[in-house]
Write a protein that holds these residues in place. Structure first.
Motif, PDB file in Angstrom:
ATOM      1  N   LEU A 109       1.150   7.057  43.330  1.00 52.06           N
ATOM      2  CA  LEU A 109       0.899   7.792  44.562  1.00 52.06           C
ATOM      3  C   LEU A 109       2.044   8.762  44.843  1.00 52.06           C
ATOM      4  CD1 LEU A 109      -1.089   5.360  44.846  1.00 52.06           C
ATOM      5  CD2 LEU A 109      -0.712   5.514  47.317  1.00 52.06           C
ATOM      6  N   ASN A 110       1.690  10.017  45.024  1.00 49.64           N
ATOM      7  CA  ASN A 110       2.643  11.049  45.452  1.00 49.64           C
ATOM      8  C   ASN A 110       3.887  11.110  44.572  1.00 49.64           C
ATOM      9  OD1 ASN A 110       0.918  11.632  47.616  1.00 49.64           O
ATOM     10  ND2 ASN A 110       1.915  10.112  48.924  1.00 49.64           N
ATOM     11  N   ASN A 111       3.693  10.944  43.269  1.00 47.13           N
ATOM     12  CA  ASN A 111       4.814  11.025  42.339  1.00 47.13           C
ATOM     13  C   ASN A 111       4.340  11.733  41.071  1.00 47.13           C
ATOM     14  OD1 ASN A 111       7.067  10.640  40.689  1.00 47.13           O
ATOM     15  ND2 ASN A 111       7.508   8.623  41.550  1.00 47.13           N
ATOM     16  N   PRO A 112       4.103  13.038  41.161  1.00 50.85           N
ATOM     17  CA  PRO A 112       3.538  13.759  40.010  1.00 50.85           C
ATOM     18  C   PRO A 112       4.439  13.757  38.784  1.00 50.85           C
ATOM     19  CG  PRO A 112       4.235  15.283  41.743  1.00 50.85           C
ATOM     20  CD  PRO A 112       4.295  13.911  42.328  1.00 50.85           C
ATOM     21  N   THR A 113       5.759  13.703  38.987  1.00 53.28           N
ATOM     22  CA  THR A 113       6.666  13.693  37.839  1.00 53.28           C
ATOM     23  C   THR A 113       6.489  12.419  37.024  1.00 53.28           C
ATOM     24  OG1 THR A 113       8.278  15.040  39.046  1.00 53.28           O
ATOM     25  CG2 THR A 113       9.073  13.824  37.124  1.00 53.28           C
ATOM     26  N   ALA A 114       6.509  11.272  37.713  1.00 51.16           N
ATOM     27  CA  ALA A 114       6.301  10.000  37.019  1.00 51.16           C
ATOM     28  C   ALA A 114       4.891   9.909  36.453  1.00 51.16           C
ATOM     29  CB  ALA A 114       6.564   8.839  37.975  1.00 51.16           C
ATOM     30  N   GLN A 115       3.932  10.475  37.177  1.00 48.43           N
ATOM     31  CA  GLN A 115       2.543  10.468  36.716  1.00 48.43           C
ATOM     32  C   GLN A 115       2.418  11.183  35.374  1.00 48.43           C
ATOM     33  OE1 GLN A 115      -0.198   9.348  38.576  1.00 48.43           O
ATOM     34  NE2 GLN A 115      -1.906  10.257  37.472  1.00 48.43           N
ATOM     35  N   ARG A 116       3.002  12.361  35.280  1.00 50.40           N
ATOM     36  CA  ARG A 116       2.915  13.134  34.033  1.00 50.40           C
ATOM     37  C   ARG A 116       3.631  12.429  32.888  1.00 50.40           C
ATOM     38  NH1 ARG A 116       3.730  17.450  37.707  1.00 50.40           N
ATOM     39  NH2 ARG A 116       5.983  17.369  37.326  1.00 50.40           N
ATOM     40  N   ALA A 117       4.725  11.742  33.203  1.00 52.58           N
ATOM     41  CA  ALA A 117       5.500  11.082  32.155  1.00 52.58           C
ATOM     42  C   ALA A 117       4.799   9.843  31.614  1.00 52.58           C
ATOM     43  CB  ALA A 117       6.880  10.709  32.687  1.00 52.58           C
ATOM     44  N   SER A 118       4.076   9.125  32.468  1.00 52.20           N
ATOM     45  CA  SER A 118       3.540   7.817  32.074  1.00 52.20           C
ATOM     46  C   SER A 118       2.053   7.809  31.755  1.00 52.20           C
ATOM     47  CB  SER A 118       3.815   6.793  33.188  1.00 52.20           C
ATOM     48  OG  SER A 118       5.201   6.634  33.405  1.00 52.20           O
ATOM     49  N   PHE A 119       1.280   8.722  32.320  1.00 48.82           N
ATOM     50  CA  PHE A 119      -0.169   8.749  32.102  1.00 48.82           C
ATOM     51  C   PHE A 119      -0.549  10.078  31.457  1.00 48.82           C
ATOM     52  CE2 PHE A 119       0.530   5.758  35.525  1.00 48.82           C
ATOM     53  CZ  PHE A 119      -0.335   4.720  35.234  1.00 48.82           C
ATOM     54  N   ARG A 120      -0.910  10.011  30.160  1.00 47.63           N
ATOM     55  CA  ARG A 120      -1.222  11.237  29.422  1.00 47.63           C
ATOM     56  C   ARG A 120      -2.408  11.013  28.494  1.00 47.63           C
ATOM     57  NH1 ARG A 120       4.360  10.823  28.331  1.00 47.63           N
ATOM     58  NH2 ARG A 120       4.064  10.783  26.068  1.00 47.63           N
ATOM     59  N   ASP A 121      -3.405  11.881  28.622  1.00 43.22           N
ATOM     60  CA  ASP A 121      -4.551  11.892  27.700  1.00 43.22           C
ATOM     61  C   ASP A 121      -5.236  10.534  27.591  1.00 43.22           C
ATOM     62  OD1 ASP A 121      -3.978  14.598  27.090  1.00 43.22           O
ATOM     63  OD2 ASP A 121      -2.475  13.958  25.621  1.00 43.22           O
ATOM     64  N   GLY A 122      -5.347   9.834  28.724  1.00 48.09           N
ATOM     65  CA  GLY A 122      -6.029   8.545  28.733  1.00 48.09           C
ATOM     66  C   GLY A 122      -5.169   7.369  28.325  1.00 48.09           C
ATOM     67  N   TRP A 123      -3.901   7.628  27.997  1.00 47.14           N
ATOM     68  CA  TRP A 123      -2.976   6.572  27.589  1.00 47.14           C
ATOM     69  C   TRP A 123      -1.952   6.318  28.683  1.00 47.14           C
ATOM     70  CZ3 TRP A 123      -3.433   3.896  23.014  1.00 47.14           C
ATOM     71  CH2 TRP A 123      -4.268   4.453  22.033  1.00 47.14           C
ATOM     72  N   PHE A 124      -1.491   5.070  28.767  1.00 49.32           N
ATOM     73  CA  PHE A 124      -0.359   4.739  29.620  1.00 49.32           C
ATOM     74  C   PHE A 124       0.855   4.499  28.733  1.00 49.32           C
ATOM     75  CE2 PHE A 124       2.157   1.146  31.505  1.00 49.32           C
ATOM     76  CZ  PHE A 124       2.852   1.935  32.409  1.00 49.32           C
ATOM     77  N   TYR A 125       1.960   5.160  29.064  1.00 48.78           N
ATOM     78  CA  TYR A 125       3.211   5.026  28.322  1.00 48.78           C
ATOM     79  C   TYR A 125       4.184   4.189  29.160  1.00 48.78           C
ATOM     80  CZ  TYR A 125       1.565   8.705  25.168  1.00 48.78           C
ATOM     81  OH  TYR A 125       0.844   9.432  24.251  1.00 48.78           O
ATOM     82  N   PRO A 126       4.343   2.891  28.848  1.00 47.47           N
ATOM     83  CA  PRO A 126       5.204   2.024  29.665  1.00 47.47           C
ATOM     84  C   PRO A 126       6.684   2.376  29.598  1.00 47.47           C
ATOM     85  CG  PRO A 126       3.702   0.737  28.285  1.00 47.47           C
ATOM     86  CD  PRO A 126       3.662   2.141  27.791  1.00 47.47           C
ATOM     87  N   GLY A 127       7.081   3.137  28.578  1.00 52.42           N
ATOM     88  CA  GLY A 127       8.496   3.480  28.438  1.00 52.42           C
ATOM     89  C   GLY A 127       9.256   2.553  27.510  1.00 52.42           C
ATOM     90  N   ASP A 128       8.526   1.739  26.724  1.00 52.73           N
ATOM     91  CA  ASP A 128       9.175   0.800  25.811  1.00 52.73           C
ATOM     92  C   ASP A 128       9.307   1.390  24.407  1.00 52.73           C
ATOM     93  OD1 ASP A 128       9.612  -1.439  27.505  1.00 52.73           O
ATOM     94  OD2 ASP A 128       7.475  -1.899  27.415  1.00 52.73           O
ATOM     95  N   ILE A 129      10.416   1.064  23.764  1.00 52.80           N
ATOM     96  CA  ILE A 129      10.621   1.349  22.348  1.00 52.80           C
ATOM     97  C   ILE A 129      10.399   0.039  21.599  1.00 52.80           C
ATOM     98  CG2 ILE A 129      12.231   2.162  20.599  1.00 52.80           C
ATOM     99  CD1 ILE A 129      11.455   4.294  22.629  1.00 52.80           C
ATOM    100  N   ALA A 130       9.554   0.062  20.563  1.00 49.78           N
ATOM    101  CA  ALA A 130       9.201  -1.181  19.875  1.00 49.78           C
ATOM    102  C   ALA A 130       8.844  -0.887  18.422  1.00 49.78           C
ATOM    103  CB  ALA A 130       8.029  -1.862  20.583  1.00 49.78           C
ATOM    104  N   TYR A 131       8.603  -1.968  17.669  1.00 50.25           N
ATOM    105  CA  TYR A 131       8.109  -1.826  16.295  1.00 50.25           C
ATOM    106  C   TYR A 131       7.181  -2.995  15.988  1.00 50.25           C
ATOM    107  CZ  TYR A 131      11.629  -5.363  15.025  1.00 50.25           C
ATOM    108  OH  TYR A 131      12.375  -6.512  14.952  1.00 50.25           O
ATOM    109  N   TRP A 132       6.365  -2.828  14.929  1.00 57.50           N
ATOM    110  CA  TRP A 132       5.482  -3.900  14.469  1.00 57.50           C
ATOM    111  C   TRP A 132       6.203  -4.730  13.418  1.00 57.50           C
ATOM    112  CZ3 TRP A 132       1.706  -4.547  17.620  1.00 57.50           C
ATOM    113  CH2 TRP A 132       1.018  -3.480  18.180  1.00 57.50           C
ATOM    114  N   SER A 133       6.191  -6.050  13.580  1.00 52.75           N
ATOM    115  CA  SER A 133       6.803  -6.935  12.593  1.00 52.75           C
ATOM    116  C   SER A 133       5.816  -7.188  11.452  1.00 52.75           C
ATOM    117  CB  SER A 133       7.180  -8.265  13.246  1.00 52.75           C
ATOM    118  OG  SER A 133       6.021  -9.083  13.403  1.00 52.75           O
TER     119      SER A 133
END
Length: 478
Positions: A335-359
């Motif tokens: 709500l009322n946070n377009p900067t965070a919105q653009r950073a985390s919700f893009r093209d139908g995906w949510f980006y939690p901000g985590d760096i990870a890898y597959w074991s």
């Protein structure tokens, strides 16, 4: 989705199927589904009398699990919005409550109406239906929740009843009707608790709250839900007999050492990758080996979870990248946070901000956060790794690093600590300096130590670095 339901109606349907099943069990009392259904309808009527209607915004302050859940269900039936005082107090500039209610006790501020014992009953017959307003939209915000704030100032999410209902139904494999007895260790107005409680009720299960873990078997608990922080504080040194069937942990990465100890009290230990924005997304199943070590095996759930590079391409196994999640019940944004919105919700995906890898075992292994990289004039440091070094020093009860907010201290990395009782600051400073010199390059080392009474942390135990910066500012500006 065409089969979405009003949460209050879905609960009343579960109550009709299971009238005598226990709904809430605490150390002091028990309520069955018939009693909780009558209470929810009574609360709704009492709110109506006080002007609450479709579109109202209800602010609730309580530490009583029954009051919390009865107000949640009542607002669903009325089409009103619900927000806890905790979330509101964090982001009061984004929401304007139309009504304020608190449980018995001291109101947190002016304008609060006390929910007293008269709310427990009404002239409503026990079997009388409660028909919600036909105009209630299931897609408009219903639950307002502040994110944990581990990566910056908390953000506000508005969840519609349709989203919460879908999340409740999709986890029905965890909440088996008339069988699952769930104990959730989150605070009763925290979003992780509220959503799990709703799933418990919609699926016809029993919720246990506030009972000593050693008494869980007597209460029939077979599923425990908490954060690794809760587990470390409450369960690490407790041995429960007989063992509980299953524990689900979410909110932060589960260390293998803690997982190994939890097997002393639980048959199955599951580390869930989850967030308020996306619900549970991926399952890491822990296995304790004969030698005491722990193996983690990944298992997909109903979400698409990808680890991608900066261009959005998939990362091969073992290569670190950015996590993104997609499912049919993501939050729509902030709500009322377009900067965070653009950073985390893009093209139908949510980006939690985590760096990870597959074991190799398909486990999702989180390493750090994109927000945990601090840029010191071009030198990028891993804040989580430095936090670990700070906390590894004997005599440091808690600690983390942060960048100084002052212009006269450009690119200065700070070390905030809470000394253990009886520890001298001079000695700790020397030990910290020695640790930094051993493990960090000169440009990566914290240059100043500051003592704080407590390190700000979210309900899941995650460090709230931004609040640490604020505390430092207040210390130096008065």
């Amino acid at each position: 989705m065409g089969n979405d339901k009003n949460i209050g109606v879905a609960f009343l349907e579960a109550a009709a199927r299971n009238p005598d099943l226990l709904a809430i069990v605490t150390a002091d009392y028990m309520l069955n589904y018939t009693q909780l259904a009558r209470l929810a309808k009574s609360y709704a009527r009492n709110m109506q009398i006080r002007g609450v209607k479709n579109g109202s915004t209800v602010l609730v302050e309580t530490t009583d699990v029954t009051v919390a859940m009865a107000t949640v269900l009542a607002t669903a039936l009325l089409g009103a919005r619900w927000i806890s005082y905790r979330s509101y107090n964090t982001l009061s500039d984004l929401v304007i409550p139309t009504h304020r209610f608190c449980a018995l006790g001291t109101p947190p501020g002016p304008g609060f109406v006390t929910i007293d014992r008269s709310w427990d009953t009404s002239d409503l017959p026990i079997d009388a239906p409660f028909v919600p307003d036909a105009e209630i939209s299931l897609d408009v915000p219903w639950l307002y929740v502040a994110t944990s704030g581990t990566t910056g100032r908390p953000k506000l999410i508005g969840m519609g009843q349709s989203t919460i209902y879908r999340r409740s139904i999709i986890v029905a494999d965890d909440y088996r009707e008339r069988e699952t007895v769930c104990c959730c260790l989150f605070d009763c107005v925290a979003f992780p608790f509220v959503t799990r409680a709703i799933a418990t009720f919609v699926n016809g299960c029993t919720l246990v709250y506030g009972i000593d873990p050693r008494h869980w078997p007597r209460a029939g608990v077979n599923l425990v839900m908490c954060s690794p922080s809760h587990a470390g504080q409450i369960l690490a040194d407790v041995q429960i007999r007989p063992k509980i069937r299953e524990i689900h942990l979410a909110g932060a990465r589960l260390p293998d050492a803690l997982a190994a100890r939890l097997f002393d009290s639980f048959e199955t230990v599951i580390d869930l990758y989850a967030s308020s924005e996306s619900n549970r997304s991926y399952k890491n199943i822990k296995r304790r080996n004969a030698d005491g070590t722990v193996t983690t095996i990944g298992q997909p759930l109903d979400s698409q979870v990808q680890i991608v590079d900066a261009d959005g391409g998939p990362c091969p196994q073992g290569v670190e990248g950015i996590v993104r999640v997609k499912n049919p019940y993501l939050a729509t944004g902030y709500l009322n946070n377009p900067t965070a919105q653009r950073a985390s919700f893009r093209d139908g995906w949510f980006y939690p901000g985590d760096i990870a890898y597959w074991s190799p075992e398909n486990a999702l292994v989180t390493v750090s956060r994109t927000d945990d990289v601090i840029n010191l004039g071009g030198v990028k440091v891993n804040a989580v790794m430095i936090d670990g070094l700070i906390q590894s020093v004997d005599g440091v009860a808690d600690g983390l690093c942060f960048r100084s907010p002052f212009e006269h201290e450009p690119n200065l990395l700070m070390c905030a600590i809470v000394p253990a009782e009886g520890q001298a600051l001079a000695t700790l400073s020397d030990q910290l300096s020695a640790t930094f010199e051993k493990h960090l390059k000169p440009a990566e080392r914290p240059k100043r130590v500051v003592v704080m009474d407590a390190i700000p942390r979210a309900h899941d135990g995650g460090a709230q670095r931004w609040l640490c910066v604020q505390k430092y500012e207040k210390m130096h500006t008065g």
